[in-house]
Design an enzyme around this catalytic site. Structure first.
Site, PDB file in Angstrom:
ATOM      1  CB  THR A  11     104.125  22.326  29.635  1.00  0.00           C
ATOM      2  OG1 THR A  11     105.262  23.124  29.342  1.00  0.00           O
ATOM      3  CG2 THR A  11     103.942  22.221  31.125  1.00  0.00           C
ATOM      4  CD  GLU A 124      86.283  20.455  32.048  1.00  0.00           C
ATOM      5  OE1 GLU A 124      85.186  19.942  31.919  1.00  0.00           O
ATOM      6  OE2 GLU A 124      86.425  21.634  32.459  1.00  0.00           O
ATOM      7  CB  VAL A 127      87.901  27.439  30.372  1.00  0.00           C
ATOM      8  CG1 VAL A 127      87.592  28.552  31.375  1.00  0.00           C
ATOM      9  CG2 VAL A 127      87.578  27.895  28.962  1.00  0.00           C
ATOM     10  N   GLY A 129      92.299  25.360  33.422  1.00  0.00           N
ATOM     11  CA  GLY A 129      93.279  24.284  33.638  1.00  0.00           C
ATOM     12  C   GLY A 129      92.619  23.019  34.163  1.00  0.00           C
ATOM     13  CB  ILE A 131      88.809  24.407  37.460  1.00  0.00           C
ATOM     14  CG1 ILE A 131      89.926  25.028  38.290  1.00  0.00           C
ATOM     15  CG2 ILE A 131      87.462  24.586  38.118  1.00  0.00           C
ATOM     16  CD1 ILE A 131      89.789  26.538  38.433  1.00  0.00           C
ATOM     17  CD  GLU A 185     103.909  31.782  27.407  1.00  0.00           C
ATOM     18  OE1 GLU A 185     104.379  32.141  26.322  1.00  0.00           O
ATOM     19  OE2 GLU A 185     102.886  31.097  27.547  1.00  0.00           O
ATOM     20  CG  ASP A 196      94.960  32.899  29.024  1.00  0.00           C
ATOM     21  OD1 ASP A 196      95.306  31.927  28.340  1.00  0.00           O
ATOM     22  OD2 ASP A 196      94.459  32.788  30.162  1.00  0.00           O
ATOM     23  CE  LYS A 200      92.624  30.242  30.166  1.00  0.00           C
ATOM     24  NZ  LYS A 200      93.635  30.543  31.184  1.00  0.00           N
ATOM     25  N   GLY A 297      99.292  24.859  34.736  1.00  0.00           N
ATOM     26  CA  GLY A 297     100.277  23.895  35.215  1.00  0.00           C
ATOM     27  C   GLY A 297     100.150  22.561  34.512  1.00  0.00           C
TER      28      GLY A 297
HETATM   29  N1  HSE Z   1      98.792  31.309  30.710  1.00  0.00           N
HETATM   30  C1  HSE Z   1      97.633  30.705  31.264  1.00  0.00           C
HETATM   31  C2  HSE Z   1      97.463  31.197  32.706  1.00  0.00           C
HETATM   32  C3  HSE Z   1      97.767  29.209  31.213  1.00  0.00           C
HETATM   33  O1  HSE Z   1      98.372  31.836  33.244  1.00  0.00           O
HETATM   34  O2  HSE Z   1      96.412  30.978  33.296  1.00  0.00           O
HETATM   35  C4  HSE Z   1      96.489  28.464  31.339  1.00  0.00           C
HETATM   36  O3  HSE Z   1      95.600  28.745  30.300  1.00  0.00           O
END
Ligand code: HSE
Length: 401
Positions: A11, A124, A127, A129, A131, A185, A196, A200, A297
């Site tokens: 992706t 970058e 953490v 996405g 931002i 997922e 996750d 971060k 995304g």
């Molecule tokens: N699985 C993560 C989320 C993706 O839902 O934020 C981005 O790190």
């Protein structure tokens, strides 16, 4: 022209290819020269894909290509990503990655190699996405001592909790919808158990204090125990429940944790909904600043990766200093952290609960019967645990207001 190689055409990797081609001209202007994807390494074939002809199954085709000076790593996981990134840096190439597992575990080591090789390792997208938060921490907030970082760092769990809040849905129903929408997922463990967010906040805290925060040391609780009833109570309190990744410095000790928290409607984090993320930072001179946007995304995350690639092209012969040494930061014991707690016990335990929490304020909800719910006064986690011993706690959520 600068040639880049992409490792991992999933992706994010395909998003990087798309962003570089979509914004070719403006990127060339900002980077000072055109950027071209020369090879893409992935085990799979991509028949009919615009990048089909660039695919190789052998990473050495990127590593040994001296025309490729920047490598984008978008594979995820630590193996073989670590080996690919390390060998790229040792070969004098710069690397941009979106891989939070890799950065949380090996960030300090990879930055050091980049420094020794006068090249760059930027992350970058690892953490928040799309931002910008890593670059601000590293470059814009440098006049400050960071007192606190608090964020909604995971889009999947935020989508699920938003769904529960809006529709009164149970956790499982909201999770299935998130899976159907492609946000969660099939195995949602890393998101819903908070792993996750934990990686971060470990990255952000390491950057804020310039030393290694091991994510294994961070107390982590996910959202799987949050129920529709908890959300009813939150609403009654003019609040909602969010999964927060937090770290703060108290009397010289850094405390970090990931856990669901009750957030008041007065907090700017209250309105951060769906897959959006927000990160609130408090500096000792700047005071509060907040970063908000799409935390996950394809294109938003790819946008952050490409911004790193552009930075690396602009700093071809110069290492961008990132203060993150491998010296371990010993976190404060979470049991010593202080706060208030929203607690639910069966109605028959009301008397026992009032006895141990005499100053607690009751929370009532019409829809929920047979329970006694209350918010405690301020106390340490240790004190809370010792007081609830013997009580049948249905759920406890920390209060963040
Ligand atoms: N699985 C993560 C989320 C993706 O839902 O934020 C981005 O790190």
């Amino acid at each position: 022209m600068v040639n880049i190689g992409i490792v991992g055409y999933g992706t994010i990797g395909s998003g990087v290819f798309e962003v570089i081609n979509t914004n070719k001209e403006s990127i060339a202007k900002k980077a000072g020269e055109p950027i071209c994807v020369k090879r893409i390494c992935d085990l799979r074939e991509f028949p009919g894909d615009p990048a089909e002809k660039l695919i190789t199954h052998d990473f050495n085709d990127i590593l040994n290509d001296t025309e490729i000076t920047v490598v984008v790593e978008t594979m995820g996981g630590t193996r073989p990503a670590y080996d690919f990134v390390k060998s790229s840096l040792l070969a004098g190439k710069s690397v941009a990655t979106s891989n939070k597992e890799l950065v949380a575990k090996y960030g300090a080591e990879l930055i050091k190699i980049a420094e020794e090789k006068n090249t760059n390792f930027l992350f970058e997208a690892s953490v928040g996405g799309g931002i910008p938060i890593i670059r601000p921490l590293n470059q814009a907030l440098t006049a400050d001592e960071i007192l606190e970082i608090k964020g909604i760092l995971n889009g999947t769990t935020n989508y699920i909790l938003t769904k529960m809040q809006r529709d009164g849905a149970e956790y499982e129903t909201a999770l299935h919808e998130a899976q159907d929408m492609g946000y969660a997922e099939r195995n949602p463990e890393a998101d819903v158990e908070g792993y996750d967010s934990c990686r971060k906040i470990a990255i952000l805290t390491s950057l804020a204090y310039g030393t290694q925060v091991d994510y294994e040391d961070i107390y982590t609780e996910g959202i799987t125990k949050i129920t529709a009833k908890d959300m009813y109570y939150a609403k009654a309190l003019d609040a909602t429940i969010k999964l927060l990744g937090e770290s703060r410095i108290v009397n010289g000790k850094v405390y970090a944790r990931v856990a669901p928290a009750l957030i008041s409607s007065k907090s700017p984090l209250y309105s951060v909904n769906d897959v959006f993320n927000a990160i609130f930072v408090k500096g000792n001179v700047l005071d509060d600043v907040m970063f908000y946007g799409r935390g996950a995304g394809k294109l938003p995350t790819a946008s952050a990766v490409v911004s790193d690639v552009i930075d690396e092209v602009k700093h071809k012969d110069r290492h961008i200093t990132i203060l993150w040494s491998s010296k371990k930061l010993n976190l404060g014991d979470i049991n010593e952290a202080s706060g208030r707690y929203f607690v639910r016990v069966p109605a028959e335990e009301r008397e026992a609960a009032v006895k141990v929490f005499p100053a607690a304020s009751e929370v009532k909800v019409e829809k929920v019967k047979g329970e006694y719910a209350f918010i405690t006064g301020e106390m340490t986690e240790k004190e809370y645990s010792s007081r609830v011993e013997g009580l049948n706690v249905l759920n406890m959520i920390r209060v963040s207001f």
